[in-house]
Structures are given as structure tokens and as C-alpha cells.
Design an enzyme around this catalytic site. Structure first.
Site, PDB file in Angstrom:
ATOM      1  N   GLU A  44       1.122  -2.854  14.147  1.00 43.01           N
ATOM      2  CA  GLU A  44       0.703  -2.783  12.925  1.00 43.01           C
ATOM      3  C   GLU A  44      -0.666  -2.501  13.108  1.00 43.01           C
ATOM      4  O   GLU A  44      -1.442  -3.287  13.944  1.00 43.01           O
ATOM      5  CB  GLU A  44       1.069  -3.885  12.149  1.00 43.01           C
ATOM      6  N   GLY A 159       3.777   2.007  -3.685  1.00 48.49           N
ATOM      7  CA  GLY A 159       2.764   1.018  -3.542  1.00 48.49           C
ATOM      8  C   GLY A 159       3.458  -0.341  -2.846  1.00 48.49           C
ATOM      9  O   GLY A 159       2.967  -1.187  -2.625  1.00 48.49           O
ATOM     10  N   GLY A 161       4.424  -0.194   0.317  1.00 49.27           N
ATOM     11  CA  GLY A 161       4.176  -0.176   1.760  1.00 49.27           C
ATOM     12  C   GLY A 161       5.463   0.519   2.769  1.00 49.27           C
ATOM     13  O   GLY A 161       5.431   0.235   3.630  1.00 49.27           O
ATOM     14  N   LEU A 162       6.237   0.956   1.937  1.00 43.77           N
ATOM     15  CA  LEU A 162       7.312   1.798   2.710  1.00 43.77           C
ATOM     16  C   LEU A 162       7.064   3.345   2.726  1.00 43.77           C
ATOM     17  O   LEU A 162       7.966   4.042   3.037  1.00 43.77           O
ATOM     18  CB  LEU A 162       8.662   1.631   1.946  1.00 43.77           C
ATOM     19  N   SER A 164       5.959   5.916   0.431  1.00 43.90           N
ATOM     20  CA  SER A 164       6.453   6.615  -0.431  1.00 43.90           C
ATOM     21  C   SER A 164       5.552   8.085  -0.341  1.00 43.90           C
ATOM     22  O   SER A 164       6.313   9.265  -0.538  1.00 43.90           O
ATOM     23  CB  SER A 164       6.299   6.070  -1.832  1.00 43.90           C
ATOM     24  N   GLU A 197      -3.546  13.698   3.795  1.00 40.40           N
ATOM     25  CA  GLU A 197      -3.846  12.294   3.651  1.00 40.40           C
ATOM     26  C   GLU A 197      -5.239  12.189   3.900  1.00 40.40           C
ATOM     27  O   GLU A 197      -6.080  11.578   3.146  1.00 40.40           O
ATOM     28  CB  GLU A 197      -2.875  11.471   4.232  1.00 40.40           C
ATOM     29  N   ASP A 209       3.053   6.517   9.536  1.00 39.16           N
ATOM     30  CA  ASP A 209       4.021   6.558   8.464  1.00 39.16           C
ATOM     31  C   ASP A 209       4.538   8.117   8.582  1.00 39.16           C
ATOM     32  O   ASP A 209       5.819   8.174   8.442  1.00 39.16           O
ATOM     33  CB  ASP A 209       3.065   6.522   7.019  1.00 39.16           C
TER      34      ASP A 209
END
Ligand code: GLA
Length: 450
Positions: A44, A159, A161-162, A164, A197, A209
Site C-alpha cells: 500500500e 468511495g 477504496g475498491l 470504482s 486520473e 488501481d
């Protein structure tokens, strides 16, 4: 009461997207794009430090049903918003002021269209050259700008944290590329989405991501090297369940805190004399810190141990890290976390779930104490999960502060795990979590519907 479980909807997103297309446009779609969510097992805040991560593309997906448009625009109707995304083609230029860019989810769609156009232009200008994102043959001049209309359905909570938003970016990118007859590699798609992004949406995120959603492999986690942009699938042992725990918490601070952490990491790398924190091991970091301490002390500007204070010239100007214990702690976490990625990958390959679980718990401790991006609900979820039967270990996952945790659980003890977890988590937080026992799926794909 048992924890609620994903999926909450009766009809899968694939079906809803196709049905919505027929209802909206009165004809059948010609293509269906599917982009998965991701959960990160370990690694992370390492991606923007040129490091390693180990995500899994999961069976929560975002789907777009589509077909070519006559009008020169990209039109996308979402089941979650009464207002569609309508992007004129050619799209706005990269120099469009932030205030003139679309709000909300539409900005992601717009950003991908802008990047596809920019790639085409840079290809055209540079012949076979072009930017890093245009490397390879995926996005030749003029590619990716075919007008299309579509409908969007998603089972990825926003929102949480996966990822989207990465799934949306990738789906739009692949839709445009495919209709233009292009077959970009997952790496190219991921880089293009990341540029959307970073440069259009304005979030200075790494590649985790987009890469996970683009390049996922069914049944596997994906070890990503964010410097070389190479991936290696790591098989998930059959008896091991990857359980996502949506804590139900959401926070707004994420973007500003994210930028601060990123700046701290970059500052630490500079002071420690490396291009990125990826270039340090725990041992070489100790040596670099000792060198720094020696030179700082010989300047007479810092106290041993790097605490701020003392007299003399402005020490910050001379020795940014020794006097910035926060940056040093962030760096220690990142360096240790990079090492944990390979350790978890090795444990998974060996079918050694207890070791993998312990490493996840160590990762959570580091992110809570050194990197400081956990949150009360995430800590409570990790505490409740790791005390529940069958759990090998757990940690928060994603950017932090709120959203989801991930737990590795003995598949044969899932019921006992869930039964113990739910009341324990509620007792700690007064909230109900949503659990999802997930499968590892393939990355973003497109289906010709004929
Ligand atoms: C967010 C960012 C990623 C990554 C993670 C933390 O999800 O989008 O690039 O930095 O946080 O690992």
C-alpha cells in the site's frame, strides 16, 4: 444478526447494462465492456514510490453496454445518475481550466476521451514515437475517437477504496479503443487511465488501481512492479478465502492527505539519496539514515535521533529528513511494505496462509503507526477480524482513512468467522459491516454481442 453480504442486487451489472441500453436507445448494444474492482492484499502506498504491490481483480464489476453513435459525441447513461455524460468529439483540450471540466463521475469519462485524443495527436506528431503512454502499437494516430453511446451499470461501491473510478476509466478506454479496431495491452490501457486520473481529474495517484483492474488474472493475485511495469500472477490457494470488509465509513480528507504522504515520501527519497524509496531495503535504509545522522551531527545542527530543536543555523534547510521524523517514518513503512509484497507472494505460492496473514497484520500496524492513514473503523475491522475464528490476518486496503479492510480466512471456517466478526465489529463501532467473499477474476475485457 449476520453481516450483510455483497452482492446486494438481484441482477448482475452485465444484465442491467444491456437492459438499460435497450430501454434507453430502443435497440440492442453491439458490445459489452466489463471492468472489475480491485482489492490490494499488500503493497500500500508503494506504487508512487516505484515499488511493488499485490492486488486482486475481484468479482464486483462495472459494465458498459454500447454501440457506435452517428452524432460526434460520446454519450453514457448511468443507472446511478439522472444526468448522462455527454462528451463532444473531439473532446476538450488538455489546457481546459479545471473549472470548465465536468463534475463528478463524468470527469473520469471526459478525462479518458481527452487522453485518447491526446495520444492520437502525439502519435501523429511523433510518427512512430510518442509518449510513454502511447508506447507500443495500442493507440495509433486517430485511434480511440470513434463516437459511441452506452449505458453504465456497476456493482462497485463508490468511495469504498475498491477502485470504482479506475474501473470506469478502463471501461471507457477499452470501449473507445475497441470500436476503433485497436487492441491495446493492459499496460497501455492502465497508463492511459492513470493519465486521465492524474492530468484531468487532478488526483496524483499511482498505477495500482488501473493496473489491477486492467491486468487481473482469474484465480490469482497480481504482483506488480510499478517501475518496470511488469506483472506476475501469484496463485491464490484454494482453501483460502479473500474477504472484503466494507466498514461503511467514508471520508473526504483522502485527496489532501494522499498528496501530503506522497510529498513526504519524495522528500525522504531525496534526502536518503535515492531516486525512489523502491531503491532502499530495510538494511540499506538503516545505513542511509546512519550516514545522514553522522553528517547532520558533524554540522552540529541536529540532536542525535533526529529530533527537532537546538541552536545554530536553520537545521531544516540543511537536513530535511533528520528533522522531519514524519517523513522518515513514512519512508520506513514504504521500505518495509515493499519487502512484505514478496514475502506475501512467497507465502501464497507455498500455501502458507498463516505467514501471509501475519504479514498482513504487520502491514496494518505499519500503516496505522508509521504511515498514519488508517481510521477508527478500519482499525476496528482489523481487530474484530483477526480475533475471529479462521482468520489468518487482516489489514486496511486502498488509500486509507475509511472504506474497506481485507481479511485472509480459512474457507472451511467462513461461517464461524462471519458469526464472530459481525457482533465484535458492531460492538466496537456501532456500525454494520458488509462482507464480500471475493473471487479473483480477469481484468477489463470487451465482448462482441454480434
Ligand atoms: C489509492 C491510489 C493508488 C494507491 C493506493 C494506496 O488507491 O489510487 O494509486 O496509491 O491508494 O496504495
Amino acid at each position: 444478526m449476520r453481516a450483510a453480504e455483497y452482492p446486494a442486487t438481484e441482477h448482475p451489472a452485465t444484465e442491467r447494462a444491456v437492459r438499460a441500453f435497450v430501454e434507453t436507445y430502443g435497440e440492442r448494444p453491439t458490445h459489452l465492456v466489463r471492468a472489475p474492482a480491485r482489492v490490494n492484499l499488500i503493497g500500500e502506498h508503494t506504487d508512487y514510490n516505484d515499488g511493488f504491490c499485490l492486488p486482486v481483480a475481484i468479482d464486483r464489476e462495472l459494465c458498459i453496454a454500447l454501440r457506435r453513435n452517428e452524432a460526434p459525441e460520446l454519450r453514457l447513461v448511468s443507472e446511478q445518475d439522472a444526468v448522462p455524460a455527454v462528451i463532444p468529439l473531439p473532446p476538450p483540450g488538455l489546457d481546459t481550466p479545471v473549472s470548465a471540466r465536468a463534475p463528478g463521475w463524468v470527469r473520469y469519462v471526459e478525462g479518458v476521451a481527452v487522453m485518447l485524443a491526446a495520444e492520437s495527436a502525439s502519435r501523429a506528431a511523433a510518427g512512430s514515437g510518442g509518449s510513454r503512454a502511447a508506447a507500443g502499437s495500442g493507440f495509433p494516430a486517430g485511434g480511440g475517437l470513434v463516437p459511441w453511446r452506452g449505458t453504465l451499470a456497476s456493482d462497485i461501491p463508490v468511495g469504498a477504496g475498491l477502485s470504482s473510478s479506475a474501473a470506469l476509466e478502463l471501461a471507457v478506454a477499452l470501449a473507445g479503443a475497441h470500436l476503433a479496431g485497436l487492441t491495446p495491452a493492459p499496460t497501455e490501457l492502465a497508463l492511459l487511465a492513470q493519465r486521465a486520473e492524474n492530468l484531468w481529474v487532478g488526483a496524483a495517484t499511482g498505477l495500482l488501481d488501473q493496473f489491477a483492474c486492467a491486468a487481473g488474472v482469474a484465480g490469482h493475485a497480481l504482483r506488480i512492479d510499478c517501475r518496470t511495469l511488469t506483472t506476475e500472477p501469484v496463485p491464490l490457494p484454494g482453501g483460502l478465502a479473500v474477504v472484503i470488509i466494507d466498514t461503511g465509513s467514508r471520508r473526504q480528507v483522502v485527496t489532501s492527505e494522499y498528496a501530503t504522504r506522497r510529498a513526504e515520501c519524495e522528500r525522504a527519497a531525496r534526502a536518503l539519496g535515492v531516486a525512489a524509496l523502491r531503491d532502499l531495503t530495510p538494511r540499506s535504509m538503516d545505513e542511509a539514515v546512519a550516514r545522514l545522522g553522522r553528517s547532520a551531527r558533524s554540522d552540529g545542527t541536529t540532536r542525535p535521533g533526529g529530533a527537532a530543536g537546538g541552536t545554530g543555523p536553520d537545521p531544516v534547510a540543511l537536513d530535511p529528513v533528520a528533522l522531519d521524523p514524519a517523513a522518515l517514518r513514512r519512508a520506513r513503512f514504504v521500505v518495509a511494505e515493499n519487502a512484505r509484497v514478496d514475502a506475501v507472494a512467497a507465502a501464497l505460492r507455498a500455501g502458507d496462509a498463516p505467514t501471509a496473514g501475519r504479514l498482513l497484520l504487520a502491514g496494518h500496524r505499519g500503516i496505522r503507526e508509521d504511515f498514519e492513514v488508517s481510521g477508527p473503523e478500519l482499525d476496528a475491522a482489523v481487530q474484530a477480524a483477526s480475533a475471529a475464528p479462521g482468520c489468518f490476518g487482516a489489514r486496511m486496503t486502498g488509500g486509507g482513512f475509511a472504506g474497506c479492510a481485507v481479511a485472509l480466512v480459512d474457507r472451511s471456517r467462513l461461517t464461524a468467522f462471519t458469526d464472530a466478526f459481525e457482533p465484535a465489529y458492531t460492538a466496537l463501532t456501532d456500525r454494520r459491516a458488509v462482507l464480500h467473499v471475493c473471487s479473483a477474476v480477469a481484468g477489463t475485457s470487451v465482448l462482441d454481442l454480434g
